[in-house]
Design a protein around this motif. Structure first.
Motif, PDB file in Angstrom:
ATOM      1  N   ALA A  18       7.237  16.919   2.605  1.00  0.00           N
ATOM      2  CA  ALA A  18       6.038  16.389   3.249  1.00  0.00           C
ATOM      3  C   ALA A  18       5.857  14.939   2.833  1.00  0.00           C
ATOM      4  O   ALA A  18       5.974  14.617   1.643  1.00  0.00           O
ATOM      5  CB  ALA A  18       4.807  17.197   2.854  1.00  0.00           C
ATOM      6  N   GLY A  19       5.585  14.081   3.804  1.00  0.00           N
ATOM      7  CA  GLY A  19       5.296  12.687   3.498  1.00  0.00           C
ATOM      8  C   GLY A  19       6.397  11.968   2.753  1.00  0.00           C
ATOM      9  O   GLY A  19       6.120  11.109   1.905  1.00  0.00           O
ATOM     10  N   GLY A  20       7.647  12.292   3.040  1.00  0.00           N
ATOM     11  CA  GLY A  20       8.747  11.644   2.359  1.00  0.00           C
ATOM     12  C   GLY A  20       8.967  12.118   0.937  1.00  0.00           C
ATOM     13  O   GLY A  20       9.652  11.464   0.148  1.00  0.00           O
ATOM     14  N   ARG A  21       8.390  13.259   0.599  1.00  0.00           N
ATOM     15  CA  ARG A  21       8.530  13.810  -0.748  1.00  0.00           C
ATOM     16  C   ARG A  21       8.893  15.291  -0.654  1.00  0.00           C
ATOM     17  O   ARG A  21       8.646  15.951   0.353  1.00  0.00           O
ATOM     18  CB  ARG A  21       7.226  13.670  -1.550  1.00  0.00           C
ATOM     19  CG  ARG A  21       6.819  12.229  -1.846  1.00  0.00           C
ATOM     20  CD  ARG A  21       7.739  11.595  -2.873  1.00  0.00           C
ATOM     21  NE  ARG A  21       7.269  10.292  -3.292  1.00  0.00           N
ATOM     22  CZ  ARG A  21       7.577   9.148  -2.687  1.00  0.00           C
ATOM     23  NH1 ARG A  21       8.347   9.184  -1.592  1.00  0.00           N
ATOM     24  NH2 ARG A  21       7.116   7.996  -3.136  1.00  0.00           N
ATOM     25  N   ARG A  22       9.480  15.806  -1.725  1.00  0.00           N
ATOM     26  CA  ARG A  22       9.795  17.229  -1.800  1.00  0.00           C
ATOM     27  C   ARG A  22       8.824  17.903  -2.756  1.00  0.00           C
ATOM     28  O   ARG A  22       8.631  17.443  -3.883  1.00  0.00           O
ATOM     29  CB  ARG A  22      11.227  17.445  -2.309  1.00  0.00           C
ATOM     30  CG  ARG A  22      11.589  18.915  -2.502  1.00  0.00           C
ATOM     31  CD  ARG A  22      13.050  19.063  -2.875  1.00  0.00           C
ATOM     32  NE  ARG A  22      13.368  18.336  -4.090  1.00  0.00           N
ATOM     33  CZ  ARG A  22      13.209  18.829  -5.331  1.00  0.00           C
ATOM     34  NH1 ARG A  22      12.703  20.039  -5.499  1.00  0.00           N
ATOM     35  NH2 ARG A  22      13.542  18.111  -6.380  1.00  0.00           N
ATOM     36  N   LEU A  23       8.173  18.959  -2.302  1.00  0.00           N
ATOM     37  CA  LEU A  23       7.243  19.712  -3.145  1.00  0.00           C
ATOM     38  C   LEU A  23       8.032  20.636  -4.065  1.00  0.00           C
ATOM     39  O   LEU A  23       8.988  21.283  -3.627  1.00  0.00           O
ATOM     40  CB  LEU A  23       6.281  20.542  -2.295  1.00  0.00           C
ATOM     41  CG  LEU A  23       4.964  19.880  -1.882  1.00  0.00           C
ATOM     42  CD1 LEU A  23       5.240  18.667  -0.989  1.00  0.00           C
ATOM     43  CD2 LEU A  23       4.071  20.876  -1.175  1.00  0.00           C
ATOM     44  N   SER A  24       7.635  20.690  -5.313  1.00  0.00           N
ATOM     45  CA  SER A  24       8.318  21.560  -6.263  1.00  0.00           C
ATOM     46  C   SER A  24       8.027  23.019  -5.956  1.00  0.00           C
ATOM     47  O   SER A  24       6.993  23.350  -5.352  1.00  0.00           O
ATOM     48  CB  SER A  24       7.868  21.247  -7.696  1.00  0.00           C
ATOM     49  OG  SER A  24       6.513  21.607  -7.883  1.00  0.00           O
TER      50      SER A  24
ATOM     51  N   ARG B 278       0.827  -1.199   0.000  1.00  0.00           N
ATOM     52  CA  ARG B 278       0.000   0.000   0.000  1.00  0.00           C
ATOM     53  C   ARG B 278       0.866   1.256   0.000  1.00  0.00           C
ATOM     54  O   ARG B 278       1.858   1.336   0.700  1.00  0.00           O
ATOM     55  CB  ARG B 278      -0.921   0.011   1.222  1.00  0.00           C
ATOM     56  CG  ARG B 278      -1.964  -1.114   1.181  1.00  0.00           C
ATOM     57  CD  ARG B 278      -2.717  -1.206   2.498  1.00  0.00           C
ATOM     58  NE  ARG B 278      -3.692  -2.290   2.461  1.00  0.00           N
ATOM     59  CZ  ARG B 278      -4.383  -2.709   3.522  1.00  0.00           C
ATOM     60  NH1 ARG B 278      -4.204  -2.118   4.687  1.00  0.00           N
ATOM     61  NH2 ARG B 278      -5.239  -3.687   3.417  1.00  0.00           N
ATOM     62  N   HIS B 279       0.459   2.221  -0.802  1.00  0.00           N
ATOM     63  CA  HIS B 279       1.189   3.484  -0.882  1.00  0.00           C
ATOM     64  C   HIS B 279       0.201   4.601  -1.180  1.00  0.00           C
ATOM     65  O   HIS B 279      -0.606   4.501  -2.110  1.00  0.00           O
ATOM     66  CB  HIS B 279       2.250   3.418  -1.980  1.00  0.00           C
ATOM     67  CG  HIS B 279       2.894   4.742  -2.240  1.00  0.00           C
ATOM     68  ND1 HIS B 279       3.750   5.335  -1.331  1.00  0.00           N
ATOM     69  CD2 HIS B 279       2.794   5.604  -3.304  1.00  0.00           C
ATOM     70  CE1 HIS B 279       4.151   6.502  -1.818  1.00  0.00           C
ATOM     71  NE2 HIS B 279       3.586   6.682  -3.001  1.00  0.00           N
ATOM     72  N   TRP B 280       0.272   5.653  -0.385  1.00  0.00           N
ATOM     73  CA  TRP B 280      -0.624   6.794  -0.560  1.00  0.00           C
ATOM     74  C   TRP B 280       0.119   7.914  -1.269  1.00  0.00           C
ATOM     75  O   TRP B 280       1.268   8.202  -0.958  1.00  0.00           O
ATOM     76  CB  TRP B 280      -1.112   7.305   0.790  1.00  0.00           C
ATOM     77  CG  TRP B 280      -2.005   6.356   1.514  1.00  0.00           C
ATOM     78  CD1 TRP B 280      -1.656   5.463   2.476  1.00  0.00           C
ATOM     79  CD2 TRP B 280      -3.406   6.201   1.327  1.00  0.00           C
ATOM     80  NE1 TRP B 280      -2.742   4.758   2.912  1.00  0.00           N
ATOM     81  CE2 TRP B 280      -3.842   5.200   2.216  1.00  0.00           C
ATOM     82  CE3 TRP B 280      -4.341   6.817   0.491  1.00  0.00           C
ATOM     83  CZ2 TRP B 280      -5.166   4.788   2.296  1.00  0.00           C
ATOM     84  CZ3 TRP B 280      -5.668   6.418   0.574  1.00  0.00           C
ATOM     85  CH2 TRP B 280      -6.060   5.424   1.462  1.00  0.00           C
ATOM     86  N   THR B 281      -0.553   8.584  -2.180  1.00  0.00           N
ATOM     87  CA  THR B 281       0.016   9.771  -2.800  1.00  0.00           C
ATOM     88  C   THR B 281      -0.125  10.949  -1.840  1.00  0.00           C
ATOM     89  O   THR B 281      -0.946  10.922  -0.916  1.00  0.00           O
ATOM     90  CB  THR B 281      -0.690  10.113  -4.123  1.00  0.00           C
ATOM     91  OG1 THR B 281      -2.075  10.430  -3.840  1.00  0.00           O
ATOM     92  CG2 THR B 281      -0.628   8.953  -5.103  1.00  0.00           C
TER      93      THR B 281
END
Length: 433
Positions: free
Chosen positions: A325-331, A209-212
């Motif tokens: 956020a959430g293990g991601r980098r916002l552009s 399972r993986h959430w965007t």
């Protein structure tokens, strides 16, 4: 936008017919206001829906709500796919990977998916509401079915139109009416992409399972804002003799939850907003302005936009150059896009408020509530809509129109038109703050 304008005009012409109002021709501005409110799934009304419109008129309003809500959801979903593919193409060019553009087959599959989700929720809601109105109230099965279907479509599409003069105030303490309507509003406001993720989530093994980020932002912010609204309504209206005061504790909790859902953005009300505390109206203004999820039937600047703004402010306070956020980098483009949408929305609401303050005798809190409700396509009102002069009604029509189409097209246009400069000018930092 031109297609939506033509759709509104068609609805206006149909509502102007004598058959739409029991043999009496409806003034053009009234028909235009109602058609715009229905097509933009707002819910503001200058005439009593059940008292003014005939069966034909109510059917026209219902069709406008259904097509308007479905069309916006489908359009926003397709545009989100186009944006994601455009971003994916740029990344593929950098990494050397392969990608493809959006095909007609994918668009068809998306539209059918949106239609399927819409019909499933509306049929289930209509069944529950019809059964309740038929068995618990003095309605024939035909009347209960008509009422149930109308409120089902109106709730899932976040429209807020009701066949009762006092909206749902007569059913404020009936959980079999208010809870299904609230559930429909939340379901429609989450958006199609989130429901797709929820469906996939339920069918996959836990380790896969993986959430965007979109789903995390939408679900997290929706839950948080529902909690904020619930607590605010309870705290501010608990002793108000004109709203929650006479109710027992159980009914207060029910009505507080129902009203915390409506700024998501549907215009149903089980309490009189005209009798609420000024503080409650201000909290509702903020909730309406934020709105619901992207690619759904809700309005406002959207919860994802608000979440991005919070994260940008948090990163700036911490002195961080990028937003994570959430293990991601916002552009950087996402941050500037959210800021642009929010600032333009705020500017439109304030401009509309100023005009209405000039042409109407109402107070600032009443007018701000009305303009925010119109732009965010909510439909809640303190009861002044019918008394707004034609100039003011025209302003509200404009806000409903732009509020329904503007944020979607603006956000997509900003994402799709993004390009790099061939040169940069010398840097200078003005004093900020």
């Amino acid at each position: 936008m031109a297609a939506f304008g033509a759709f509104v005009l068609t609805g206006t012409l149909l509502l102007s017919l004598p058959a739409a109002a029991d043999g009496q021709a409806t003034p053009f501005m009234t028909a235009l206001f109602t058609a715009t409110s229905a097509a933009s799934v707002t819910g503001l009304a200058v005439v009593d829906t059940s008292g003014h419109w005939s069966g034909f008129g109510e059917t026209v309003i219902l069709v406008l709500i259904q097509i308007g809500g479905f069309g916006i959801m489908a359009l926003a979903t397709v545009l989100s796919l186009l944006v994601s593919r455009r971003m994916g193409l740029r990344m593929a060019v950098t990494t050397g990977a392969e990608t493809k553009s959006v095909s007609l087959g994918e668009v068809r599959q998306l539209v059918l998916g949106v239609l399927w989700v819409t019909l499933v929720f509306e049929v289930l809601l209509a069944a529950v509401l019809t059964l309740r109105w038929w068995t618990a109230y003095d309605l024939t099965f035909t009347a209960a079915l008509h009422t149930g279907v109308f409120h089902s479509v109106s709730s899932f599409n976040n429209a807020g139109f009701s066949l009762y003069s006092d909206n749902l105030m007569g059913y404020a303490t009936d959980p079999w009416i208010t809870l299904p309507v609230a559930f429909g509003v939340i379901a429609g406001g989450l958006g199609f992409p989130v429901w797709v993720e929820l469906w996939r989530f339920s069918r996959k093994h836990k380790e896969k399972r993986h959430w965007t980020l979109h789903a995390k932002f939408t679900l997290g912010m929706t839950a948080a804002l529902l909690a904020v609204g619930f607590v605010a309504f309870l705290a501010l209206e608990w002793t108000n003799p004109a709203t929650m005061g006479p109710l027992d504790t159980e009914d207060k909790v029910l009505t507080a939850f129902f009203q915390s859902v409506m700024p998501r953005t549907a215009g149903f009300n089980s309490l009189d907003f005209g009798a609420m505390q000024t503080q409650t109206l201000l909290v509702t203004d903020m909730l309406m302005f934020i709105g619901g999820g992207s690619a759904g039937t809700a309005g406002g600047i959207k919860v994802t936009t608000f979440a991005v703004l919070i994260l940008v402010a948090y990163a700036n306070v911490r002195g961080e150059p990028t937003v994570h956020a959430g293990g991601r980098r916002l552009s950087a483009g996402t941050a500037s896009q959210a800021t642009t949408v929010a600032m333009l929305a705020l500017g439109l609401v304030l401009a509309g408020t100023l005009v209405l303050m000039i042409v109407t005798p109402f107070t600032l809190d009443q007018i701000l509530f009305e303009t925010t409700s119109a732009f965010a396509t909510v439909g809640l009102s303190t009861g002044i809509t019918a008394d707004v002069p034609p100039v003011g009604q025209a302003v509200l029509v404009f806000l409903m129109f732009v509020g329904r189409i503007g944020p979607i097209t603006l956000a997509s246009a900003l994402a799709l038109r993004r390009h790099s400069r061939l040169y940069e000018l010398p840097e200078e930092r003005p004093i900020v703050g």
